[in-house]
Motif scaffolding. Structure first.
Motif, PDB file in Angstrom:
ATOM      1  N   LYS A   1      17.064  37.901   1.755  1.00  0.00           N
ATOM      2  CA  LYS A   1      17.346  37.568   0.349  1.00  0.00           C
ATOM      3  C   LYS A   1      18.296  36.377   0.302  1.00  0.00           C
ATOM      4  N   PHE A   2      18.060  35.515  -0.680  1.00  0.00           N
ATOM      5  CA  PHE A   2      18.957  34.388  -0.865  1.00  0.00           C
ATOM      6  C   PHE A   2      20.200  34.841  -1.617  1.00  0.00           C
ATOM      7  N   ARG A   3      21.354  34.479  -1.086  1.00  0.00           N
ATOM      8  CA  ARG A   3      22.643  34.813  -1.695  1.00  0.00           C
ATOM      9  C   ARG A   3      23.360  33.507  -2.054  1.00  0.00           C
ATOM     10  N   GLU A   4      23.947  33.492  -3.222  1.00  0.00           N
ATOM     11  CA  GLU A   4      24.657  32.316  -3.707  1.00  0.00           C
ATOM     12  C   GLU A   4      25.895  32.048  -2.865  1.00  0.00           C
ATOM     13  N   LYS A   5      26.016  30.805  -2.387  1.00  0.00           N
ATOM     14  CA  LYS A   5      27.217  30.363  -1.672  1.00  0.00           C
ATOM     15  C   LYS A   5      28.144  29.627  -2.633  1.00  0.00           C
ATOM     16  N   ILE A   6      27.564  28.691  -3.382  1.00  0.00           N
ATOM     17  CA  ILE A   6      28.338  27.892  -4.336  1.00  0.00           C
ATOM     18  C   ILE A   6      27.465  27.635  -5.560  1.00  0.00           C
ATOM     19  N   CYS A   7      28.082  27.709  -6.721  1.00  0.00           N
ATOM     20  CA  CYS A   7      27.400  27.328  -7.953  1.00  0.00           C
ATOM     21  C   CYS A   7      28.379  26.525  -8.797  1.00  0.00           C
ATOM     22  N   ILE A   8      27.912  25.396  -9.300  1.00  0.00           N
ATOM     23  CA  ILE A   8      28.678  24.638 -10.291  1.00  0.00           C
ATOM     24  C   ILE A   8      27.804  24.583 -11.533  1.00  0.00           C
ATOM     25  N   ASP A   9      28.390  24.937 -12.668  1.00  0.00           N
ATOM     26  CA  ASP A   9      27.639  24.885 -13.922  1.00  0.00           C
ATOM     27  C   ASP A   9      28.567  24.446 -15.048  1.00  0.00           C
ATOM     28  N   CYS A  10      27.969  24.247 -16.222  1.00  0.00           N
ATOM     29  CA  CYS A  10      28.761  23.747 -17.348  1.00  0.00           C
ATOM     30  C   CYS A  10      28.752  24.725 -18.518  1.00  0.00           C
ATOM     31  N   GLY A  11      28.640  26.002 -18.228  1.00  0.00           N
ATOM     32  CA  GLY A  11      28.669  27.005 -19.285  1.00  0.00           C
ATOM     33  C   GLY A  11      30.076  27.257 -19.798  1.00  0.00           C
TER      34      GLY A  11
ATOM     35  N   TRP B   1      23.789  26.397  -4.433  1.00  0.00           N
ATOM     36  CA  TRP B   1      23.382  26.408  -3.028  1.00  0.00           C
ATOM     37  C   TRP B   1      23.327  27.866  -2.610  1.00  0.00           C
ATOM     38  N   SER B   2      22.179  28.279  -2.085  1.00  0.00           N
ATOM     39  CA  SER B   2      21.988  29.657  -1.641  1.00  0.00           C
ATOM     40  C   SER B   2      21.582  29.672  -0.175  1.00  0.00           C
ATOM     41  N   MET B   3      21.943  30.763   0.507  1.00  0.00           N
ATOM     42  CA  MET B   3      21.610  30.947   1.911  1.00  0.00           C
ATOM     43  C   MET B   3      20.922  32.287   2.085  1.00  0.00           C
ATOM     44  N   LYS B   4      19.879  32.309   2.898  1.00  0.00           N
ATOM     45  CA  LYS B   4      19.143  33.548   3.163  1.00  0.00           C
ATOM     46  C   LYS B   4      19.963  34.415   4.112  1.00  0.00           C
TER      47      LYS B   4
ATOM     48  N   ILE C   1      26.120  20.280   3.561  1.00  0.00           N
ATOM     49  CA  ILE C   1      26.160  19.385   4.726  1.00  0.00           C
ATOM     50  C   ILE C   1      27.349  19.740   5.621  1.00  0.00           C
ATOM     51  N   SER C   2      28.510  19.971   5.039  1.00  0.00           N
ATOM     52  CA  SER C   2      29.689  20.356   5.827  1.00  0.00           C
ATOM     53  C   SER C   2      29.435  21.650   6.587  1.00  0.00           C
ATOM     54  N   PHE C   3      28.820  22.616   5.904  1.00  0.00           N
ATOM     55  CA  PHE C   3      28.493  23.893   6.540  1.00  0.00           C
ATOM     56  C   PHE C   3      27.520  23.669   7.701  1.00  0.00           C
ATOM     57  N   ALA C   4      26.468  22.889   7.462  1.00  0.00           N
ATOM     58  CA  ALA C   4      25.461  22.628   8.497  1.00  0.00           C
ATOM     59  C   ALA C   4      26.064  21.927   9.700  1.00  0.00           C
ATOM     60  N   GLU C   5      26.955  20.968   9.463  1.00  0.00           N
ATOM     61  CA  GLU C   5      27.609  20.258  10.560  1.00  0.00           C
ATOM     62  C   GLU C   5      28.488  21.210  11.379  1.00  0.00           C
ATOM     63  N   GLN C   6      29.177  22.118  10.720  1.00  0.00           N
ATOM     64  CA  GLN C   6      30.009  23.093  11.435  1.00  0.00           C
ATOM     65  C   GLN C   6      29.149  23.991  12.301  1.00  0.00           C
ATOM     66  N   GLN C   7      27.961  24.338  11.822  1.00  0.00           N
ATOM     67  CA  GLN C   7      27.063  25.215  12.598  1.00  0.00           C
ATOM     68  C   GLN C   7      26.573  24.496  13.862  1.00  0.00           C
TER      69      GLN C   7
END
Length: 140
Positions: A77-87, A69-72, A131-137
Motif C-alpha cells: 500500500k502507498f503511504r504518504e511521506k509528505i504532502c503540501i497543500d493549500c487548504g 509523495w507516497s511510498m509503497k 530526491i534527497s531520500f533516494a540519494e540517501q538510500q
C-alpha cells in the motif's frame, strides 16, 4: 535543492487563524467544489514511489491543489511521506500522517494568484524531498 517558497513564512503550528495576523475574511476561499473541475495526476517515480498532484480549476484558473509523495510499504500500500497543500487558507506541509495539528504552515493564501504562485515551489519541495531520500538510500 530549490529555493524556498516566495513569501515563505514557515512556522510549526496547527492550521488555523492566528489572531495576531489573519482573519478568516482575509484568507482565500476557493469557489464551491460543484463549480470546479478536479484532476488527480499520479506520477510514478519508480516501483515504490510516486508523486500525486490534485489540481482543482475554476474557469481555467487553479484554485486549489495538493502535491503528495507516497511510498509503497511492505503490504504493497502507498503511504504518504509528505504532502503540501493549500487548504484552510494556508500553504502547509504534512510530514507522515496528514494531521492538522502537525502541519507546518508555509504561508497564508489571500488570493487566487497566491494559489497559482505557490504550486510550483511546493511541487519542487516535495520532489526535492524524494530526491534527497533516494540519494540517501543509494549511499547506504
Amino acid at each position: 535543492m530549490n529555493e524556498s517558497h516566495p513569501l515563505d513564512e514557515r512556522v510549526s503550528r496547527p492550521i488555523g487563524i492566528d489572531s495576531q495576523s489573519e482573519t478568516q475574511e482575509e484568507l482565500w476561499h476557493p469557489p464551491d467544489a460543484s463549480l470546479c473541475e478536479e484532476m488527480v495526476v499520479p506520477v510514478a517515480l519508480d516501483e515504490t514511489h510516486r508523486i500525486t498532484m490534485r489540481l482543482v480549476r475554476w474557469n481555467g484558473q487553479l484554485v486549489d491543489w495538493a502535491v503528495t509523495w507516497s511510498m509503497k510499504d511492505a503490504d504493497g500500500k502507498f503511504r504518504e511521506k509528505i504532502c503540501i497543500d493549500c487548504g484552510h487558507g494556508f500553504v502547509h506541509r504534512h510530514d507522515g500522517k496528514h494531521r492538522r495539528e502537525t502541519a507546518v504552515v508555509i504561508r497564508p493564501i489571500r488570493t487566487q494568484a497566491d494559489v497559482q504562485q505557490s504550486f510550483q515551489p511546493s511541487y519542487d519541495e516535495v520532489y526535492d524531498a524524494y530526491i534527497s531520500f533516494a540519494e540517501q538510500q543509494v549511499e547506504k
